[in-house]
Design a protein around this motif. Structure first.
Motif, PDB file in Angstrom:
ATOM      1  N   ASP A 184      51.529  93.270  23.054  1.00  6.55           N
ATOM      2  CA  ASP A 184      52.891  93.053  23.516  1.00  6.55           C
ATOM      3  C   ASP A 184      53.540  91.961  22.682  1.00  6.55           C
ATOM      4  O   ASP A 184      52.901  91.373  21.798  1.00  6.55           O
ATOM      5  N   ILE A 185      54.802  91.673  22.942  1.00  8.04           N
ATOM      6  CA  ILE A 185      55.534  90.688  22.160  1.00  8.04           C
ATOM      7  C   ILE A 185      54.904  89.311  22.287  1.00  8.04           C
ATOM      8  O   ILE A 185      54.811  88.561  21.313  1.00  8.04           O
ATOM      9  N   GLY A 186      54.425  88.998  23.490  1.00 10.25           N
ATOM     10  CA  GLY A 186      53.812  87.695  23.710  1.00 10.25           C
ATOM     11  C   GLY A 186      52.542  87.502  22.898  1.00 10.25           C
ATOM     12  O   GLY A 186      52.365  86.486  22.226  1.00 10.25           O
ATOM     13  N   SER A 187      51.651  88.486  22.942  1.00 10.19           N
ATOM     14  CA  SER A 187      50.381  88.364  22.215  1.00 10.19           C
ATOM     15  C   SER A 187      50.601  88.378  20.714  1.00 10.19           C
ATOM     16  O   SER A 187      49.849  87.751  19.963  1.00 10.19           O
ATOM     17  N   ALA A 188      51.655  89.071  20.269  1.00 10.45           N
ATOM     18  CA  ALA A 188      51.932  89.155  18.834  1.00 10.45           C
ATOM     19  C   ALA A 188      52.622  87.903  18.307  1.00 10.45           C
ATOM     20  O   ALA A 188      52.538  87.601  17.115  1.00 10.45           O
ATOM     21  N   GLY A 189      53.316  87.185  19.179  1.00  9.34           N
ATOM     22  CA  GLY A 189      53.982  85.958  18.750  1.00  9.34           C
ATOM     23  C   GLY A 189      55.493  86.059  18.667  1.00  9.34           C
ATOM     24  O   GLY A 189      56.156  85.114  18.250  1.00  9.34           O
ATOM     25  N   GLY A 190      56.068  87.194  19.068  1.00  9.33           N
ATOM     26  CA  GLY A 190      57.519  87.362  19.024  1.00  9.33           C
ATOM     27  C   GLY A 190      57.893  88.771  18.605  1.00  9.33           C
ATOM     28  O   GLY A 190      57.031  89.543  18.175  1.00  9.33           O
ATOM     29  N   PRO A 191      59.171  89.131  18.702  1.00  8.73           N
ATOM     30  CA  PRO A 191      59.610  90.491  18.362  1.00  8.73           C
ATOM     31  C   PRO A 191      59.312  90.894  16.922  1.00  8.73           C
ATOM     32  O   PRO A 191      58.757  91.969  16.668  1.00  8.73           O
ATOM     33  N   GLU A 192      59.692  90.051  15.971  1.00 10.75           N
ATOM     34  CA  GLU A 192      59.448  90.363  14.563  1.00 10.75           C
ATOM     35  C   GLU A 192      57.961  90.437  14.274  1.00 10.75           C
ATOM     36  O   GLU A 192      57.485  91.310  13.543  1.00 10.75           O
ATOM     37  N   GLN A 193      57.225  89.504  14.865  1.00  9.04           N
ATOM     38  CA  GLN A 193      55.771  89.480  14.657  1.00  9.04           C
ATOM     39  C   GLN A 193      55.103  90.719  15.249  1.00  9.04           C
ATOM     40  O   GLN A 193      54.105  91.209  14.716  1.00  9.04           O
ATOM     41  N   ALA A 194      55.668  91.234  16.346  1.00  9.41           N
ATOM     42  CA  ALA A 194      55.116  92.444  16.955  1.00  9.41           C
ATOM     43  C   ALA A 194      55.211  93.626  15.998  1.00  9.41           C
ATOM     44  O   ALA A 194      54.281  94.435  15.883  1.00  9.41           O
ATOM     45  N   LEU A 195      56.322  93.714  15.284  1.00 17.80           N
ATOM     46  CA  LEU A 195      56.491  94.819  14.338  1.00 17.80           C
ATOM     47  C   LEU A 195      55.637  94.618  13.087  1.00 17.80           C
ATOM     48  O   LEU A 195      55.163  95.589  12.498  1.00 17.80           O
ATOM     49  N   GLN A 196      55.440  93.363  12.697  1.00 12.37           N
ATOM     50  CA  GLN A 196      54.525  93.094  11.580  1.00 12.37           C
ATOM     51  C   GLN A 196      53.101  93.493  11.955  1.00 12.37           C
ATOM     52  O   GLN A 196      52.359  94.052  11.133  1.00 12.37           O
ATOM     53  N   LEU A 197      52.725  93.208  13.191  1.00 15.55           N
ATOM     54  CA  LEU A 197      51.405  93.607  13.675  1.00 15.55           C
ATOM     55  C   LEU A 197      51.301  95.134  13.729  1.00 15.55           C
ATOM     56  O   LEU A 197      50.271  95.710  13.348  1.00 15.55           O
ATOM     57  N   ALA A 198      52.373  95.791  14.172  1.00 15.01           N
ATOM     58  CA  ALA A 198      52.384  97.251  14.195  1.00 15.01           C
ATOM     59  C   ALA A 198      52.207  97.799  12.779  1.00 15.01           C
ATOM     60  O   ALA A 198      51.434  98.746  12.563  1.00 15.01           O
ATOM     61  N   ASP A 199      52.895  97.199  11.812  1.00 18.70           N
ATOM     62  CA  ASP A 199      52.765  97.630  10.412  1.00 18.70           C
ATOM     63  C   ASP A 199      51.323  97.470   9.926  1.00 18.70           C
ATOM     64  O   ASP A 199      50.790  98.337   9.219  1.00 18.70           O
ATOM     65  N   PHE A 200      50.702  96.361  10.307  1.00 18.23           N
ATOM     66  CA  PHE A 200      49.315  96.123   9.914  1.00 18.23           C
ATOM     67  C   PHE A 200      48.383  97.186  10.498  1.00 18.23           C
ATOM     68  O   PHE A 200      47.521  97.733   9.804  1.00 18.23           O
ATOM     69  N   LEU A 201      48.562  97.491  11.784  1.00 15.13           N
ATOM     70  CA  LEU A 201      47.693  98.474  12.439  1.00 15.13           C
ATOM     71  C   LEU A 201      47.954  99.886  11.924  1.00 15.13           C
ATOM     72  O   LEU A 201      47.025 100.704  11.830  1.00 15.13           O
ATOM     73  N   ILE A 202      49.195 100.177  11.563  1.00  9.55           N
ATOM     74  CA  ILE A 202      49.506 101.463  10.927  1.00  9.55           C
ATOM     75  C   ILE A 202      48.765 101.575   9.600  1.00  9.55           C
ATOM     76  O   ILE A 202      48.145 102.597   9.298  1.00  9.55           O
ATOM     77  N   ALA A 203      48.822 100.509   8.813  1.00  8.11           N
ATOM     78  CA  ALA A 203      48.121 100.496   7.517  1.00  8.11           C
ATOM     79  C   ALA A 203      46.614 100.609   7.710  1.00  8.11           C
ATOM     80  O   ALA A 203      45.920 101.292   6.942  1.00  8.11           O
ATOM     81  N   LYS A 204      46.120  99.978   8.756  1.00 11.47           N
ATOM     82  CA  LYS A 204      44.683 100.037   9.066  1.00 11.47           C
ATOM     83  C   LYS A 204      44.269 101.474   9.381  1.00 11.47           C
ATOM     84  O   LYS A 204      43.256 101.964   8.867  1.00 11.47           O
ATOM     85  N   GLU A 205      45.062 102.163  10.185  1.00 11.11           N
ATOM     86  CA  GLU A 205      44.761 103.549  10.527  1.00 11.11           C
ATOM     87  C   GLU A 205      44.910 104.478   9.329  1.00 11.11           C
ATOM     88  O   GLU A 205      44.138 105.424   9.162  1.00 11.11           O
ATOM     89  N   ARG A 206      45.888 104.205   8.490  1.00  9.32           N
ATOM     90  CA  ARG A 206      46.082 105.013   7.288  1.00  9.32           C
ATOM     91  C   ARG A 206      44.888 104.857   6.347  1.00  9.32           C
ATOM     92  O   ARG A 206      44.395 105.827   5.776  1.00  9.32           O
ATOM     93  N   ALA A 207      44.401 103.626   6.207  1.00  7.09           N
ATOM     94  CA  ALA A 207      43.234 103.372   5.350  1.00  7.09           C
ATOM     95  C   ALA A 207      41.985 104.021   5.928  1.00  7.09           C
ATOM     96  O   ALA A 207      41.180 104.602   5.200  1.00  7.09           O
ATOM     97  N   ASN A 208      41.820 103.962   7.249  1.00  5.88           N
ATOM     98  CA  ASN A 208      40.671 104.593   7.897  1.00  5.88           C
ATOM     99  C   ASN A 208      40.673 106.107   7.677  1.00  5.88           C
ATOM    100  O   ASN A 208      39.622 106.723   7.482  1.00  5.88           O
ATOM    101  N   ALA A 209      41.878 106.692   7.752  1.00  3.43           N
ATOM    102  CA  ALA A 209      41.995 108.139   7.563  1.00  3.43           C
ATOM    103  C   ALA A 209      41.596 108.533   6.148  1.00  3.43           C
ATOM    104  O   ALA A 209      40.947 109.569   5.935  1.00  3.43           O
TER     105      ALA A 209
END
Length: 213
Positions: A184-209
């Motif tokens: 959530d936004i709180g665990s990520a550190g803020g709205p912008e940080q939440a989307l940066q975390l989402a980008d990281f996890l997207i990249a992680k899943e893309r690399a795993n695939a």
């Protein structure tokens, strides 16, 4: 040969970037890795789910940040909005969203619904009040009411409830990447940080695939 070397360099750079970011993100801190992954709605694509409630001020405040980001996502990423169903007016507003989505007009009125609740003080707590509000925005009253009370929407409500339970959410806005990672936004550190975390996890899943190919 030159192309092979170039490809290898690109792969190494991508891996380095992901590794560098990984030092900033850790399961159990910024995000939670679900013990039982939830199947995605479009196999073959990386799914990002935003769980929200129209009555949530934090979800409303998140809109100007998440919308431009979602619009620019690459073709291999599927963005999904899902209403959180915690009972009472949460379920009523969730049914509103699912009805608008089923009618194919959600993208036209989504922001207006948020603003009606948070800027104009409307409750939108009954289907009749919703229909009256939506009519000037081009949503047919009778069609809205019949869809809202339809068997198909009742099925969508049950599906949304089950997904919320499977994601083990306790509040909103919450994001889930590929049915595996919740934050959530709180665990990520803020709205912008939440989307940066989402980008990281997207990249992680893309690399795993790619590794699994």
């Amino acid at each position: 040969m030159r192309n092979l070397i170039f490809t290898a360099v690109l792969a190494a750079v991508s891996l380095f970037g992901l590794t560098a970011q990984a030092t900033e993100y850790e399961a159990g801190k910024q995000y939670t890795e679900l013990s039982s992954p939830v199947p995605v709605s479009q196999p073959g694509k990386i799914e990002v789910v935003e769980l929200f409630w129209y009555g949530c001020p934090h979800c409303y405040a998140f809109e100007p940040t998440v919308n431009p980001w979602a619009e620019k996502l690459p073709a291999d990423v599927h963005f999904v909005r899902l209403p959180a169903m915690f009972g009472g007016v949460w379920n009523v507003h969730g049914q509103l969203f699912l009805t608008l989505e089923s009618m194919g007009v959600e993208h036209k009125v989504h922001t207006a619904v948020f603003e009606a609740i948070h800027k104009e003080g409307k409750k939108l707590a009954t289907p009749e009040e919703m229909a009256e509000f939506l009519a000037p925005l081009g949503v047919d009253k009778d069609k809205f009411l019949s869809t809202y009370n339809s068997f198909a929407i009742k099925g969508q409500i049950e599906k949304a409830k089950k997904l919320g339970m499977a994601y083990q959410i306790s509040g909103v806005p919450t994001m889930v990447v590929n049915g595996k990672y919740r934050f959530d936004i709180g665990s990520a550190g803020g709205p912008e940080q939440a989307l940066q975390l989402a980008d990281f996890l997207i990249a992680k899943e893309r690399a795993n695939a790619k590794v699994g190919q």
